[in-house]
Design a protein around this motif. Sequence first.
Motif, PDB file in Angstrom:
ATOM      1  N   TRP A 132      -1.288  -1.380 -10.341  1.00  0.00           N
ATOM      2  CA  TRP A 132      -1.727  -0.630  -9.159  1.00  0.00           C
ATOM      3  C   TRP A 132      -3.190  -0.249  -9.296  1.00  0.00           C
ATOM      4  N   LYS A 133      -3.901  -0.267  -8.175  1.00  0.00           N
ATOM      5  CA  LYS A 133      -5.279   0.221  -8.107  1.00  0.00           C
ATOM      6  C   LYS A 133      -5.281   1.412  -7.165  1.00  0.00           C
ATOM      7  N   ILE A 134      -5.960   2.480  -7.582  1.00  0.00           N
ATOM      8  CA  ILE A 134      -6.003   3.699  -6.782  1.00  0.00           C
ATOM      9  C   ILE A 134      -7.370   3.832  -6.128  1.00  0.00           C
ATOM     10  N   SER A 135      -7.382   4.235  -4.869  1.00  0.00           N
ATOM     11  CA  SER A 135      -8.633   4.371  -4.114  1.00  0.00           C
ATOM     12  C   SER A 135      -9.337   5.673  -4.454  1.00  0.00           C
ATOM     13  N   ASP A 136     -10.599   5.738  -4.072  1.00  0.00           N
ATOM     14  CA  ASP A 136     -11.278   7.023  -4.050  1.00  0.00           C
ATOM     15  C   ASP A 136     -10.586   7.867  -2.991  1.00  0.00           C
ATOM     16  N   PRO A 137     -10.736   9.186  -3.049  1.00  0.00           N
ATOM     17  CA  PRO A 137     -10.018  10.020  -2.077  1.00  0.00           C
ATOM     18  C   PRO A 137     -10.529   9.832  -0.643  1.00  0.00           C
ATOM     19  N   HIS A 138      -9.591   9.824   0.276  1.00  0.00           N
ATOM     20  CA  HIS A 138      -9.884   9.898   1.703  1.00  0.00           C
ATOM     21  C   HIS A 138      -9.701  11.363   2.085  1.00  0.00           C
ATOM     22  N   PHE A 139     -10.564  11.896   2.943  1.00  0.00           N
ATOM     23  CA  PHE A 139     -10.501  13.300   3.360  1.00  0.00           C
ATOM     24  C   PHE A 139     -10.544  14.228   2.146  1.00  0.00           C
ATOM     25  N   LYS A 140     -11.487  13.959   1.268  1.00  0.00           N
ATOM     26  CA  LYS A 140     -11.637  14.738   0.038  1.00  0.00           C
ATOM     27  C   LYS A 140     -11.754  16.231   0.358  1.00  0.00           C
ATOM     28  N   GLY A 141     -10.922  17.030  -0.305  1.00  0.00           N
ATOM     29  CA  GLY A 141     -10.936  18.473  -0.120  1.00  0.00           C
ATOM     30  C   GLY A 141     -10.039  18.974   1.010  1.00  0.00           C
ATOM     31  N   TRP A 142      -9.468  18.049   1.791  1.00  0.00           N
ATOM     32  CA  TRP A 142      -8.576  18.418   2.889  1.00  0.00           C
ATOM     33  C   TRP A 142      -7.124  18.234   2.447  1.00  0.00           C
ATOM     34  N   GLU A 143      -6.242  19.081   2.940  1.00  0.00           N
ATOM     35  CA  GLU A 143      -4.819  18.895   2.704  1.00  0.00           C
ATOM     36  C   GLU A 143      -4.323  17.776   3.619  1.00  0.00           C
ATOM     37  N   VAL A 144      -3.711  16.763   3.034  1.00  0.00           N
ATOM     38  CA  VAL A 144      -3.139  15.652   3.800  1.00  0.00           C
ATOM     39  C   VAL A 144      -1.630  15.799   3.740  1.00  0.00           C
ATOM     40  N   THR A 145      -1.016  16.030   4.909  1.00  0.00           N
ATOM     41  CA  THR A 145       0.390  16.429   4.952  1.00  0.00           C
ATOM     42  C   THR A 145       1.351  15.323   5.345  1.00  0.00           C
ATOM     43  N   ALA A 199      -6.267  12.343   0.346  1.00  0.00           N
ATOM     44  CA  ALA A 199      -5.297  11.245   0.362  1.00  0.00           C
ATOM     45  C   ALA A 199      -5.769  10.157  -0.584  1.00  0.00           C
ATOM     46  N   PHE A 200      -4.807   9.490  -1.200  1.00  0.00           N
ATOM     47  CA  PHE A 200      -5.102   8.392  -2.103  1.00  0.00           C
ATOM     48  C   PHE A 200      -4.243   7.206  -1.713  1.00  0.00           C
ATOM     49  N   LEU A 201      -4.821   6.025  -1.808  1.00  0.00           N
ATOM     50  CA  LEU A 201      -4.097   4.795  -1.508  1.00  0.00           C
ATOM     51  C   LEU A 201      -3.932   4.015  -2.799  1.00  0.00           C
ATOM     52  N   LEU A 202      -2.705   3.664  -3.105  1.00  0.00           N
ATOM     53  CA  LEU A 202      -2.402   2.839  -4.266  1.00  0.00           C
ATOM     54  C   LEU A 202      -2.032   1.460  -3.746  1.00  0.00           C
ATOM     55  N   ARG A 203      -2.690   0.424  -4.258  1.00  0.00           N
ATOM     56  CA  ARG A 203      -2.470  -0.950  -3.785  1.00  0.00           C
ATOM     57  C   ARG A 203      -2.009  -1.823  -4.947  1.00  0.00           C
ATOM     58  N   SER A 204      -1.079  -2.737  -4.624  1.00  0.00           N
ATOM     59  CA  SER A 204      -0.577  -3.650  -5.636  1.00  0.00           C
ATOM     60  C   SER A 204      -0.168  -4.964  -4.980  1.00  0.00           C
ATOM     61  N   ASP A 205      -0.438  -6.072  -5.677  1.00  0.00           N
ATOM     62  CA  ASP A 205       0.017  -7.376  -5.223  1.00  0.00           C
ATOM     63  C   ASP A 205       1.367  -7.741  -5.839  1.00  0.00           C
ATOM     64  N   VAL A 232       0.861  -1.176   0.000  1.00  0.00           N
ATOM     65  CA  VAL A 232       0.000   0.000   0.000  1.00  0.00           C
ATOM     66  C   VAL A 232       0.897   1.223   0.000  1.00  0.00           C
ATOM     67  N   LEU A 233       0.692   2.100  -0.969  1.00  0.00           N
ATOM     68  CA  LEU A 233       1.409   3.365  -1.050  1.00  0.00           C
ATOM     69  C   LEU A 233       0.410   4.465  -0.743  1.00  0.00           C
ATOM     70  N   ALA A 234       0.680   5.237   0.322  1.00  0.00           N
ATOM     71  CA  ALA A 234      -0.219   6.315   0.744  1.00  0.00           C
ATOM     72  C   ALA A 234       0.324   7.633   0.212  1.00  0.00           C
ATOM     73  N   VAL A 235      -0.546   8.397  -0.467  1.00  0.00           N
ATOM     74  CA  VAL A 235      -0.146   9.651  -1.081  1.00  0.00           C
ATOM     75  C   VAL A 235      -1.037  10.769  -0.548  1.00  0.00           C
ATOM     76  N   GLY A 236      -0.424  11.770   0.073  1.00  0.00           N
ATOM     77  CA  GLY A 236      -1.156  12.941   0.557  1.00  0.00           C
ATOM     78  C   GLY A 236      -1.037  14.079  -0.435  1.00  0.00           C
ATOM     79  N   THR A 237      -2.152  14.776  -0.675  1.00  0.00           N
ATOM     80  CA  THR A 237      -2.171  15.901  -1.610  1.00  0.00           C
ATOM     81  C   THR A 237      -2.919  17.070  -0.972  1.00  0.00           C
ATOM     82  N   MET A 238      -2.972  18.177  -1.695  1.00  0.00           N
ATOM     83  CA  MET A 238      -3.723  19.344  -1.234  1.00  0.00           C
ATOM     84  C   MET A 238      -5.228  19.080  -1.236  1.00  0.00           C
ATOM     85  N   LYS A 239      -5.677  18.041  -1.929  1.00  0.00           N
ATOM     86  CA  LYS A 239      -7.104  17.765  -2.071  1.00  0.00           C
ATOM     87  C   LYS A 239      -7.511  16.397  -1.536  1.00  0.00           C
TER      88      LYS A 239
END
Length: 118
Positions: free
Chosen positions: A24-37, A13-19, A4-11
């Motif tokens: 890679w599969k990318i998740s829907d955003p977590h904390f949509k609209g929030w800055e994840v630092t 967080a996204f989780l990229l998962r791979s076996d 699992v690769l966790a990516v924080g953005t200004m809009k």
Amino acid sequence: MAVVLAVGTMKGAFLLRSDDRSDWKISDPHFKGWEVTSFGRDPAGDPLLATASSWYGAALHRGPDFDGWRQIVDGPAYPEGGDRKLSQVWTIAEVDDRLYAGVAEAGLFRSDDRGDHW
């Protein structure tokens, strides 16, 4: 082994998962609209995530398996009424069952109870 690769953005967080680390599969955003630092893990292995908002300030959240996030109520904070304001958590590190949070306005906070109190 799954990764699992966790990516924080200004809009959010996204989780990229791979076996296989090739597809890679990318998740829907977590904390949509929030800055994840920042992301980290507590000593028990649960993921931690830091958010920042110019209106609400900085906060830490815990979510087992990167889901069901709950805000840590007694997260890092400078004393009320003081001159310093915590605007962002830049890094979260676990060392010898102790958590550290490096923050802006410049400071370093410590937790000895998995991040419940700082």
